[in-house]
Design a protein around this motif. Sequence first.
Motif, PDB file in Angstrom:
ATOM      1  N   VAL A  22       5.155  10.055  13.964  1.00 39.14           N
ATOM      2  CA  VAL A  22       5.241   8.953  13.307  1.00 39.14           C
ATOM      3  C   VAL A  22       6.705   7.925  12.503  1.00 39.14           C
ATOM      4  N   ALA A  23       7.205   7.177  13.784  1.00 40.66           N
ATOM      5  CA  ALA A  23       8.569   7.152  13.651  1.00 40.66           C
ATOM      6  C   ALA A  23       8.806   6.268  11.856  1.00 40.66           C
ATOM      7  N   TRP A  24       8.009   5.086  11.897  1.00 43.41           N
ATOM      8  CA  TRP A  24       8.094   3.837  10.732  1.00 43.41           C
ATOM      9  C   TRP A  24       6.841   4.078  10.401  1.00 43.41           C
ATOM     10  N   GLN A  25       6.280   3.010   8.913  1.00 43.83           N
ATOM     11  CA  GLN A  25       4.743   3.306   8.648  1.00 43.83           C
ATOM     12  C   GLN A  25       5.771   2.129   7.583  1.00 43.83           C
ATOM     13  N   HIS A  26       5.106   1.086   7.052  1.00 40.14           N
ATOM     14  CA  HIS A  26       5.556   0.343   6.196  1.00 40.14           C
ATOM     15  C   HIS A  26       4.234  -0.818   5.437  1.00 40.14           C
ATOM     16  N   LYS A  27       4.210  -0.528   4.406  1.00 37.20           N
ATOM     17  CA  LYS A  27       3.002  -1.875   3.964  1.00 37.20           C
ATOM     18  C   LYS A  27       3.035  -2.872   4.297  1.00 37.20           C
ATOM     19  N   ASN A  28       1.738  -3.345   4.688  1.00 39.92           N
ATOM     20  CA  ASN A  28       1.558  -4.912   5.745  1.00 39.92           C
ATOM     21  C   ASN A  28       0.545  -5.132   5.107  1.00 39.92           C
ATOM     22  N   GLY A  29       0.362  -6.927   4.338  1.00 41.20           N
ATOM     23  CA  GLY A  29       0.119  -7.997   3.790  1.00 41.20           C
ATOM     24  C   GLY A  29       0.057  -8.020   2.272  1.00 41.20           C
ATOM     25  N   THR A  30       0.049  -9.311   1.452  1.00 41.24           N
ATOM     26  CA  THR A  30       0.229  -9.694   0.500  1.00 41.24           C
ATOM     27  C   THR A  30      -1.914  -9.450   0.113  1.00 41.24           C
ATOM     28  N   VAL A  31      -1.156  -9.745  -1.451  1.00 42.48           N
ATOM     29  CA  VAL A  31      -2.238 -10.171  -2.474  1.00 42.48           C
ATOM     30  C   VAL A  31      -2.464 -11.886  -2.399  1.00 42.48           C
ATOM     31  N   GLU A  32      -2.318 -12.379  -2.019  1.00 37.53           N
ATOM     32  CA  GLU A  32      -2.005 -13.910  -2.250  1.00 37.53           C
ATOM     33  C   GLU A  32      -3.953 -14.679  -2.383  1.00 37.53           C
ATOM     34  N   ASP A  33      -4.243 -13.875  -1.504  1.00 40.85           N
ATOM     35  CA  ASP A  33      -5.942 -14.541  -0.763  1.00 40.85           C
ATOM     36  C   ASP A  33      -6.939 -13.506  -1.797  1.00 40.85           C
ATOM     37  N   MET A  34      -6.595 -12.689  -2.465  1.00 34.39           N
ATOM     38  CA  MET A  34      -7.197 -11.539  -3.019  1.00 34.39           C
ATOM     39  C   MET A  34      -7.792 -12.243  -4.664  1.00 34.39           C
ATOM     40  N   THR A  35      -6.399 -13.154  -5.056  1.00 37.44           N
ATOM     41  CA  THR A  35      -7.107 -12.967  -6.246  1.00 37.44           C
ATOM     42  C   THR A  35      -7.107 -14.783  -6.666  1.00 37.44           C
ATOM     43  N   SER A  36      -7.503 -15.286  -7.638  1.00 38.59           N
ATOM     44  CA  SER A  36      -7.638 -16.122  -8.128  1.00 38.59           C
ATOM     45  C   SER A  36      -6.018 -16.697  -8.331  1.00 38.59           C
ATOM     46  N   LEU A  37      -4.471 -16.065  -8.412  1.00 40.43           N
ATOM     47  CA  LEU A  37      -3.190 -16.625  -8.854  1.00 40.43           C
ATOM     48  C   LEU A  37      -2.770 -16.476  -6.888  1.00 40.43           C
ATOM     49  N   PRO A  38      -2.522 -17.183  -6.380  1.00 37.78           N
ATOM     50  CA  PRO A  38      -1.645 -17.284  -4.929  1.00 37.78           C
ATOM     51  C   PRO A  38      -0.547 -16.301  -5.372  1.00 37.78           C
ATOM     52  N   LEU A  39      -0.088 -15.105  -5.479  1.00 43.51           N
ATOM     53  CA  LEU A  39       1.140 -15.065  -5.171  1.00 43.51           C
ATOM     54  C   LEU A  39       1.355 -13.709  -4.219  1.00 43.51           C
ATOM     55  N   PRO A  40       2.122 -14.476  -2.828  1.00 41.98           N
ATOM     56  CA  PRO A  40       2.284 -13.215  -2.191  1.00 41.98           C
ATOM     57  C   PRO A  40       3.088 -12.250  -2.093  1.00 41.98           C
ATOM     58  N   ILE A  41       2.306 -11.799  -3.125  1.00 44.03           N
ATOM     59  CA  ILE A  41       2.671 -10.055  -3.607  1.00 44.03           C
ATOM     60  C   ILE A  41       2.786  -8.866  -2.417  1.00 44.03           C
ATOM     61  N   LYS A  42       3.811  -8.187  -1.632  1.00 43.14           N
ATOM     62  CA  LYS A  42       3.313  -6.782  -1.003  1.00 43.14           C
ATOM     63  C   LYS A  42       3.098  -6.356  -1.737  1.00 43.14           C
ATOM     64  N   MET A  43       1.483  -6.049  -0.858  1.00 47.88           N
ATOM     65  CA  MET A  43       1.504  -4.830  -1.977  1.00 47.88           C
ATOM     66  C   MET A  43       0.625  -3.668  -0.581  1.00 47.88           C
ATOM     67  N   GLY A  44       0.579  -3.781   0.517  1.00 48.11           N
ATOM     68  CA  GLY A  44      -0.315  -3.313   1.590  1.00 48.11           C
ATOM     69  C   GLY A  44      -1.443  -3.256   1.254  1.00 48.11           C
ATOM     70  N   VAL A  45      -2.473  -4.195   1.614  1.00 50.68           N
ATOM     71  CA  VAL A  45      -3.768  -4.809   1.631  1.00 50.68           C
ATOM     72  C   VAL A  45      -4.573  -4.164   2.902  1.00 50.68           C
ATOM     73  N   PRO A  46      -6.060  -4.041   2.958  1.00 49.14           N
ATOM     74  CA  PRO A  46      -7.080  -3.727   3.933  1.00 49.14           C
ATOM     75  C   PRO A  46      -6.761  -5.011   4.742  1.00 49.14           C
ATOM     76  N   GLY A  47      -7.799  -4.365   5.751  1.00 44.45           N
ATOM     77  CA  GLY A  47      -7.991  -5.731   7.038  1.00 44.45           C
ATOM     78  C   GLY A  47      -8.941  -4.579   7.902  1.00 44.45           C
ATOM     79  N   ILE A  48      -9.098  -5.744   9.633  1.00 46.14           N
ATOM     80  CA  ILE A  48     -10.095  -5.218  10.086  1.00 46.14           C
ATOM     81  C   ILE A  48      -9.195  -6.414  11.477  1.00 46.14           C
ATOM     82  N   GLY A  49      -9.269  -5.693  12.715  1.00 43.98           N
ATOM     83  CA  GLY A  49      -8.575  -6.584  14.103  1.00 43.98           C
ATOM     84  C   GLY A  49      -7.757  -5.494  14.391  1.00 43.98           C
ATOM     85  N   GLY A  50      -7.247  -6.606  15.341  1.00 45.37           N
ATOM     86  CA  GLY A  50      -6.043  -5.118  16.623  1.00 45.37           C
ATOM     87  C   GLY A  50      -4.467  -5.775  16.444  1.00 45.37           C
ATOM     88  N   PRO A  51      -4.391  -5.173  17.110  1.00 48.83           N
ATOM     89  CA  PRO A  51      -2.389  -5.641  17.253  1.00 48.83           C
ATOM     90  C   PRO A  51      -2.450  -5.748  19.246  1.00 48.83           C
TER      91      PRO A  51
END
Length: 780
Positions: free
Chosen positions: A671-700
């Motif tokens: 595993v050459a690299w691994q980084h947090k992905n995604g923000t909590v912008e749409d997870m809370t009532s405060l639309p803050l694009p804090i990069k937290m590493g969030v769940p998801g479903i879909g592919g690359p």
Amino acid sequence: MIILSLIFWLVGLALLGGGLWLITLDGSWYYALSGIVLIAVGALTRSRRPAAQSLYALFLAATAAWSLWESGYDWWPLATRLGLFLVLAIPLLWPAKRGRRTGTAVLLPVWAIIGVGLLASLSVDAHRIDGELNRDVVAENADLGDTPQESWHAYGRSNLGQRFSPLEQITPENVGDLELAWQYQTGDVKGPEDVGETTYEATPLKVGNSLFVCTPHNWLIALDADSGEEQWVFDAKVPAESSRQHQTCRGVSYLPPASGEADAIDVQAADGPAENLAAVQCDAQLFLPTSDARLLALDPATGARCANFADNGELDLMHNMPFKQAGFYYSTSPPVVADGKVVVAGSVNDNYAVESPSGVIRAYDAKSGELVWNWDSGNPDDTAPLGEGETYTTSSPNSWSIASADEELGLIYFPMGNRTPDQLGMYRTPAEEKYATSVVALSLATGQVAWVQQFVHHDLWDMDTPAQPSLLDLETDEGTQPALVVPTKQGDVYVLNRETGEPIMPISEQPAPQGTIEGDHAAETQPISSLSFRPPTLREADMWGATPFDQLMCRIQFKSLRYEGQYTPPSEQGTIVFPGNFGVFNWGSIAVDPRRQVMFGMPLYLAFTSTLVPKEGADLGETNQGEQGLNENAGAPYAVEMKPFLSPFGVPCQQPPWGYVAGTDLRTGEVAWQHKNGTVEDMTSLPLPIKMGVPGIGGPVITEGGVAFLAASVDDYLRGYDVSTGEQLWETRLPAGGQATPMTYLNSQGEQMVVLVAGGHGSIGTTIGDYVMAYKLPEQ
């Protein structure tokens, strides 16, 4: 000071009460002791004694030390342990009486040091792996499948399932210039009678200069690939059915014309609904699976049904089923078109009934619809087509995800699920045990088993193999090998020889927890791949929450539930399942670059709970609630409740990050690299694009230009990444959730386009919509 002392008393009493409860569960003493200290601070504050500040300073210092000991120098665990207490200190910093300045002199530096140290932890990413994947081509003549360079003919671009495009106009240097080229709205939106998991998960096909995309209610739409202009729409007229667990369509399949000119399709604009057209004799064909268990064959040019296939273009997939409950069986994934056949599998509802439809896999003649062979994992040796009046095996393990095929080897590869009920293993036959939660390779000609590799023994956790296998020829120390790469829910990535099924990267067995309900058993060992994204075993210290209160409640839940690590059997007590049945990987799979021999994936980490509910004499209330909720298991003594392991405030109980992007060298398994992905912008009532590493479903998807594209996460963004380093290079805001896999192609002007369906996902609660979004570089 009366109000302040009252606040300290209330906070202290809450922590003391919950802390004592936690101690009875053999948990941490910190919360109870903190409660006692805060009650004392409240009393001292009311009497205006300087000792209140000194005691609180000591409390802050002890809490900071405890937090560092439990979680290390990591912002999110520290912030939720210390944040509230730093705020509560502020009123104590300005004493009402001159004599209390002695206490302030103690509290202020402690408060400042801890506060500055906490803020500084924002600059430290304790979970990041930095490195770089190989940028050079390793396999110049790598097999990319039979799809023309400018097109996208199958779900994974070709039947190899690589999700790799040889296009290279978009590069790390210019991806930041991408702009919206066009957008289209399908008009198919979630209705009041739809099930909870009504989702847009489709990846369009690009054939000729048209895109073909399906919608959740099984409309098939043809769009101009240059402009997004609608060409025709076919509505399969699927009725609402509350018993379905899913209302989705991941894609359609394509049979090229007999001429062999795969892109020779002249799509015509329709004057009305394509479903009203008379059936025609089809040369090329599109195959649309429906959520009411039909397979439709349509003319790509007009959308008309194909008169040559089955009953005027319609095949009833419920034939020969042992049970035919409405909504219990259907196909959510596109079939595979290979070797002159269309090979169809299906989804069987989890945990609705012991006696359910079969998970049979069937191959039909792609032109006529005649059944050629059927492989039923409950009766695996007899693949001759069943006759009228015969039935397949009840509830046998199914394959609900996407398959891959290698026509040169004459094999088709299916990721296999489990027999329902998923958490009750006493109903399974030896054959079903052998093929459940595996990848099985079948002969395209006969349906006979070539090999099987199992990834969970006696699966009691809904760890279905969820992802399409990716096929490439891999350079190894033993020479070039025909490889199959498949990720799993439990986090392992298996690399197998796709001709023999033998491991290319080692597989070992590890001991597993024991102890099940009466009449069942747990496997003594479970397999693990040498290439793995499995998380460490959860600890009480890993419990998290937005405040100390819900963190405390998560700790109480953690100590109250059964958990002995991964593969802890389900129980009446309630069991923590981590990774959860949402998976480290799911149907979005991975993308592989067969030329550079690298992999791009999106591992995620979200614990679930699994509770067996005795039914005898119980009033269960509403059951069959789908993927998350209480399901009946009709005919079994237990119902089962599955749900995410969340705090009372609805956030995951285990501390973040919950989602990453990762890059792996497939030749070495590093595993050459691994980084947090995604923000909590749409997870809370405060639309803050804090990069937290969030769940998801879909592919690359990966491109020859060295850029990967991925949406998937629970914030509404499509992103572009440098494949070599994993650095995010570009993002664009989506009008709805992007829980689908992107694709890329050349339009008629020779411009590279990136297309994503954005319509949201019912299970994870992203923004609902009906969009098809297309991006390209600006004209020069």
